[in-house]
Motif scaffolding. Structure first.
Motif, PDB file in Angstrom:
ATOM      1  N   ARG A 252     -30.461 -30.275 -84.976  1.00  0.00           N
ATOM      2  CA  ARG A 252     -31.282 -31.470 -85.176  1.00  0.00           C
ATOM      3  C   ARG A 252     -32.173 -31.739 -83.967  1.00  0.00           C
ATOM      4  O   ARG A 252     -32.436 -32.874 -83.607  1.00  0.00           O
ATOM      5  CB  ARG A 252     -30.369 -32.668 -85.434  1.00  0.00           C
ATOM      6  N   ASP A 254     -33.644 -32.593 -80.546  1.00  0.00           N
ATOM      7  CA  ASP A 254     -33.160 -33.375 -79.417  1.00  0.00           C
ATOM      8  C   ASP A 254     -32.148 -34.441 -79.817  1.00  0.00           C
ATOM      9  O   ASP A 254     -31.702 -35.222 -78.980  1.00  0.00           O
ATOM     10  CB  ASP A 254     -34.332 -34.025 -78.679  1.00  0.00           C
ATOM     11  N   LYS A 255     -31.755 -34.480 -81.089  1.00  0.00           N
ATOM     12  CA  LYS A 255     -30.750 -35.439 -81.533  1.00  0.00           C
ATOM     13  C   LYS A 255     -29.373 -34.809 -81.705  1.00  0.00           C
ATOM     14  O   LYS A 255     -28.392 -35.514 -81.941  1.00  0.00           O
ATOM     15  CB  LYS A 255     -31.169 -36.078 -82.880  1.00  0.00           C
ATOM     16  N   GLN A 256     -29.311 -33.482 -81.594  1.00  0.00           N
ATOM     17  CA  GLN A 256     -28.026 -32.841 -81.860  1.00  0.00           C
ATOM     18  C   GLN A 256     -27.091 -33.010 -80.668  1.00  0.00           C
ATOM     19  O   GLN A 256     -27.529 -33.139 -79.526  1.00  0.00           O
ATOM     20  CB  GLN A 256     -28.209 -31.363 -82.170  1.00  0.00           C
ATOM     21  N   ARG A 286     -26.416 -41.303 -73.075  1.00  0.00           N
ATOM     22  CA  ARG A 286     -26.572 -41.596 -74.497  1.00  0.00           C
ATOM     23  C   ARG A 286     -26.457 -40.332 -75.358  1.00  0.00           C
ATOM     24  O   ARG A 286     -26.311 -40.421 -76.566  1.00  0.00           O
ATOM     25  CB  ARG A 286     -27.925 -42.258 -74.726  1.00  0.00           C
ATOM     26  N   THR A 287     -26.541 -39.181 -74.730  1.00  0.00           N
ATOM     27  CA  THR A 287     -26.421 -37.928 -75.457  1.00  0.00           C
ATOM     28  C   THR A 287     -24.990 -37.756 -75.960  1.00  0.00           C
ATOM     29  O   THR A 287     -24.049 -37.737 -75.155  1.00  0.00           O
ATOM     30  CB  THR A 287     -26.774 -36.746 -74.536  1.00  0.00           C
ATOM     31  N   LYS A 341     -24.586 -26.805 -81.899  1.00  0.00           N
ATOM     32  CA  LYS A 341     -24.747 -27.660 -80.718  1.00  0.00           C
ATOM     33  C   LYS A 341     -25.449 -26.934 -79.571  1.00  0.00           C
ATOM     34  O   LYS A 341     -25.280 -25.725 -79.383  1.00  0.00           O
ATOM     35  CB  LYS A 341     -23.385 -28.148 -80.224  1.00  0.00           C
ATOM     36  N   ASP A 358     -28.430 -36.792 -69.950  1.00  0.00           N
ATOM     37  CA  ASP A 358     -29.637 -37.298 -70.613  1.00  0.00           C
ATOM     38  C   ASP A 358     -30.890 -36.718 -69.954  1.00  0.00           C
ATOM     39  O   ASP A 358     -31.857 -36.344 -70.626  1.00  0.00           O
ATOM     40  CB  ASP A 358     -29.689 -38.819 -70.531  1.00  0.00           C
ATOM     41  N   ARG A 361     -31.325 -33.017 -70.803  1.00  0.00           N
ATOM     42  CA  ARG A 361     -31.779 -32.845 -72.185  1.00  0.00           C
ATOM     43  C   ARG A 361     -33.245 -33.242 -72.319  1.00  0.00           C
ATOM     44  O   ARG A 361     -34.007 -32.609 -73.054  1.00  0.00           O
ATOM     45  CB  ARG A 361     -30.919 -33.674 -73.139  1.00  0.00           C
ATOM     46  N   GLN A 362     -33.650 -34.283 -71.588  1.00  0.00           N
ATOM     47  CA  GLN A 362     -35.046 -34.720 -71.664  1.00  0.00           C
ATOM     48  C   GLN A 362     -35.986 -33.608 -71.218  1.00  0.00           C
ATOM     49  O   GLN A 362     -37.025 -33.364 -71.837  1.00  0.00           O
ATOM     50  CB  GLN A 362     -35.242 -35.965 -70.786  1.00  0.00           C
ATOM     51  N   TYR A 365     -36.152 -30.685 -73.872  1.00  0.00           N
ATOM     52  CA  TYR A 365     -36.937 -30.934 -75.087  1.00  0.00           C
ATOM     53  C   TYR A 365     -38.340 -31.461 -74.779  1.00  0.00           C
ATOM     54  O   TYR A 365     -39.020 -31.975 -75.661  1.00  0.00           O
ATOM     55  CB  TYR A 365     -36.181 -31.894 -76.006  1.00  0.00           C
TER      56      TYR A 365
END
Length: 828
Positions: A252, A254-256, A286-287, A341, A358, A361-362, A365
């Motif tokens: 999904r 950056d939402k996975q 928040r991830t 994942k 976070d 991940r930022q 993506y």
């Protein structure tokens, strides 16, 4: 060189020597000519052979055979430790060269303690596949009184589904050794009774010693050991099916969710600190993620118990390996646990802080082409801070939190890097699906696997980024310890073969150093943060000795324990590098002059500097001479050149000298001349320990190798050295001159065949290089030495006599007269 070889093969020695000397004058042929001159010199004059071989190796770094010859020349002189160190460095680059490996074992056998030599042999045995080397190391092992009499190696061949290897009793080679095999709870007694080609070729038994075990149904582990329960090297054997990646499940974006994978083997305190830091940071990220701890058959019961407790409380997902699989196998299976994942590799000796995940991940993506992200760290190859590709001490939790907060607040832009680093590596699932998993077939048990993966990804168009807004602390070396050197050398050889252009790209990247601007941003953020603290709070960032001296000189910066400002001229630009022992990691900032002069001033005002000490003035940017007045600080001058006596229309050196709190001259003999030219200057009296004068009798037996003690930048002095070299040729003096530094006169001096460059060897001090070259003394031909006379310091560093022209300075330095040399230098 062809002419030389023809004459050599025809036994025309005089003509061959003439051709070889001609080849020495041609840049294209000089390295090869040096090798042949070294071969000729090795039996009688190994120190001279070292000079030839080492300079040839510098010109031809990919020639492993020349590195082996350098080692042989050091061994022939009895420099056992130097030989081992040099050969070990060369072996890391050329781990599969037989001649180099054989010479290294010879050096180790003479320089290492018996227990350390035994440990090295047992660590390397599984990687030895040539009869010559096997014969050599087994003979070394057999001569050790405490070495195990029985030794053997086993490995699993998955293509054939067999375990094969060899086992022998060094004290009873005629009888097959008894073995015990255990698998799936079943124990079987057997013997190493099959022939083995490697043993036969090594001159060992031809009828037995080999073993072969069929494993038709893969099992987790097969244990093989001798009758006394000593395991064979390589046991337990991982007789299991090859890893098959799961099918791509999609994701999904950056939402996975993310799996944070922590492989664990040893290091109780470090591992628990790592896990606890990730647990504490969980509520700040928040991830969605889980902590997957892979316990790789740890030998520490306390660690295994602590992990079980954490798992029982639901804080971690615990995966227990029944046997030790090693990093690559463990991570492959861990990454396959959740095929949809993203994953983060997180070493068990790291510590994270804040919303670290976070931020990673930022960056991951921020572009679809990004495959991996590596954060800043104190110990992480390209992303090391404050110096790239260096290992710095791990900061405390409090200090790391401050660094990470500053990195987050600075929010520097991500930087594309050549490869990621596995201590903390965010990998997108989409990249993993396309690139594939780690190579657990060809690469050894760890190190370099992330480089292989990153280079594979790059070949498919993926990119790797450095996240400068995240700082993860990393200790390094907890899991693999001393075995790292062997693994790195083995795997790097494979990577060089797979990606032949990667090294050149990596080196070009390091020269460009595109990470430097973001390192500087974080350093400036540290300085700005310091400015906002009270005087009392600032003391925590410095050593107990708060008031410091700022040392200003040219070239490289001083050690990290002092405040220094080192300037250098680079093409048409001038740079000043400021270094300070700031806690927890040193402060290092670069300023271009004159454009960033004000920034330099602002930074210096924030540092606890109480005085300035100038240690080199020749070519010193005059802007730096204005620092004392602008900062309101006293300054002193340590004279290592005669710049204060120069006539310069652009700067008033006399006024600068007179305003100094003190001027320290290197020689009392210079005092009168300086006092006459600078009558108002505060010249300090020069004191020396009694100079040791070389024994004239010892001078008569002086070795033929002398180090040039003068700077060759002065034409008049360089001309004297050229005259001496030509005199040595005419009179056939047994003389070799060594030049410490490069310069415009070096080529002309080398053309005489008498002068050679003192070889530059990685991690070798000047004294070690000179000792290996057989340097017996330092010689100076300068007839008017001044404050920049370096010859006495060289002689002191090398612990050899100094010979110089007679004079007050030479007498004060304890130099012997040139007339005490066993040859005349009057024409020079």
């Amino acid at each position: 060189m062809d002419i030389f070889h023809r004459h050599r093969q025809a036994n025309e020695h005089s003509l061959a020597a003439t051709a070889l000397e001609r080849a020495m004058q041609i840049a294209e042929y000089r390295p090869e000519a040096l090798v042949w001159k070294g071969i000729a010199a090795l039996p009688q004059t190994p120190d001279l052979a070292f000079i030839y071989f080492a300079n040839a190796a510098q010109a031809l770094p990919d020639r492993a055979d020349i590195h082996a010859l350098v080692g042989r020349s050091l061994l022939a002189q009895g420099h056992l430790k130097l030989a081992t160190r040099y050969l070990t460095t060369a072996w890391k680059t050329h781990p599969n060269d037989l001649a180099l490996r054989m010479t290294l074992w010879q050096a180790r056998s003479q320089s290492e303690a018996p227990a350390e030599l035994r440990r090295m042999i047992l660590a390397h045995l599984p990687e030895i596949h040539t009869a010559q080397e096997l014969s050599q190391v087994l003979k070394l092992l057999a001569t050790q009184t405490d070495a195990p009499g029985k030794v053997g190696v086993v490995r699993y061949v998955p293509e054939q589904r067999v375990i094969q290897g060899w086992a022998i009793d060094l004290h009873n080679l005629q009888t097959p050794v008894a073995l015990r095999l255990e698998a799936n709870g079943v124990s079987i007694d057997t013997h190493a009774s099959a022939p083995h080609p490697l043993l036969s070729a090594a001159g060992l038994p031809t009828t037995h010693g080999g073993l072969r075990v069929n494993v038709p149904n893969p099992t987790a582990a097969v244990h093989l050991h001798f009758a006394d329960s000593t395991p064979l090297l390589g046991s337990p054997v991982f007789a299991m099916q090859a890893f098959v990646p799961p099918p791509a499940a999609g994701g999904r974006g950056d939402k996975q969710p993310v799996d944070v994978l922590i492989p664990v083997y040893a290091g109780l305190d470090e591992t628990l600190e790592c896990i606890n830091s990730a647990l504490e940071a969980r509520k700040l990220n928040r991830t969605p993620h889980r902590l997957v701890v892979v316990e790789d058959a740890t030998p520490l019961p306390a660690l295994a118990k602590a992990l079980r407790v954490l798992a029982s409380k639901g804080k971690i997902t615990l995966v227990n390996n029944a046997v030790n699989l090693g990093f690559i196998r463990s991570m492959n299976r861990a990454m396959a646990l959740s095929p949809s994942k993203d994953v983060v590799w997180l070493n068990a000796d790291t510590r994270v802080h804040g919303n670290w995940l976070d931020r990673l991940r930022q960056v991951a993506y921020s572009d679809v082409s990004i495959a991996s992200v590596t954060p800043f760290t104190n110990n992480g190859e390209l992303m090391s801070f404050p110096q790239s590709r260096a290992s710095h001490p791990m900061p405390s939790a409090t200090a790391q939190a401050q660094l990470d907060d500053l990195a987050r607040q600075t929010d520097s832009s991500p930087v594309e890097i050549e490869t990621g680093c596995g201590f903390c590596l965010y990998i997108k699932r989409s990249a993993l699906d396309q690139v594939g998993y780690l190579d657990e077939v060809h690469l050894a048990r760890g190190y370099g696997e992330e480089t292989d993966w990153c280079l594979r990804a790059r070949s498919l168009g993926w990119r790797h980024m450095g996240a400068a807004n995240v700082f993860v602390a990393h200790q390094g070396g907890i899991s693999f310890g001393a075995e790292k050197t062997l693994r790195v050398a083995h795997n790097n050889a494979i990577l060089r073969k797979r990606y032949p252009d990667a090294s050149a790209r990596y080196n070009a990247f390091c020269l460009r150093d595109p990470i430097k601007p973001v390192r500087d941003q974080l350093q400036r953020a540290r300085v700005a943060n310091l400015a906002g603290l009270s005087t009392a709070a600032q003391k925590a960032f410095w050593s107990e000795q708060i008031a410091q001296t700022l040392h200003i000189s040219g070239g490289d910066a001083h050690s990290e324990s002092v405040f220094s400002l080192a300037w250098r001229h680079e093409h048409h630009r001038v740079w000043a590098t400021l270094q300070a022992p700031m806690r927890p990691l040193s402060l290092s900032l670069e300023f271009e002059l004159p454009g960033q002069y004000e920034q330099l001033l602002e930074t210096l005002r924030l540092l606890p500097v109480c005085e300035i000490q100038y240690e080199q003035l020749t070519r010193c940017p005059t802007e730096l001479c204005g620092l004392p007045s602008l900062l309101g600080l006293p300054y002193r001058i340590i004279c290592r050149d005669d710049r204060l006596l120069s006539q310069d229309d652009t700067f008033d050196w006399q006024r600068f000298a007179c305003a100094a709190a003190a001027i320290q001259l290197p020689w009392q003999a210079l005092q009168a001349g300086y006092a006459n030219r600078l009558p108002d200057a505060a010249l300090l009296p020069t004191t020396h320990a009694p100079a040791s004068v070389a024994d004239p009798v010892a001078a008569a037996t002086l070795q033929r190798v002398l180090l040039i003690g003068d700077s060759l930048s002065r034409p008049a002095v360089a001309q004297r050295w050229l005259s001496l070299a030509r005199q040595a040729i005419r009179e056939q003096l047994p003389l070799i001159l060594l030049a410490k530094d490069d310069g415009p006169w070096l080529k002309a001096l080398e053309a005489t065949g008498v002068v050679h460059r003192l070889p530059l060897l990685h991690d070798f001090s000047l004294a070690e290089r000179a000792r290996a070259a057989g340097c017996g003394a330092v010689l100076s031909l300068d007839d008017a030495p001044g404050a920049d006379w370096n010859a006495p310091m060289l002689a002191e560093t090398l612990a050899v006599p100094l010979f110089a022209n007679p004079g007050a300075v030479a007498t004060e330095a304890g130099a012997s007269a040139l007339t005490s040399l066993p040859f005349s230098v009057s024409q020079a």
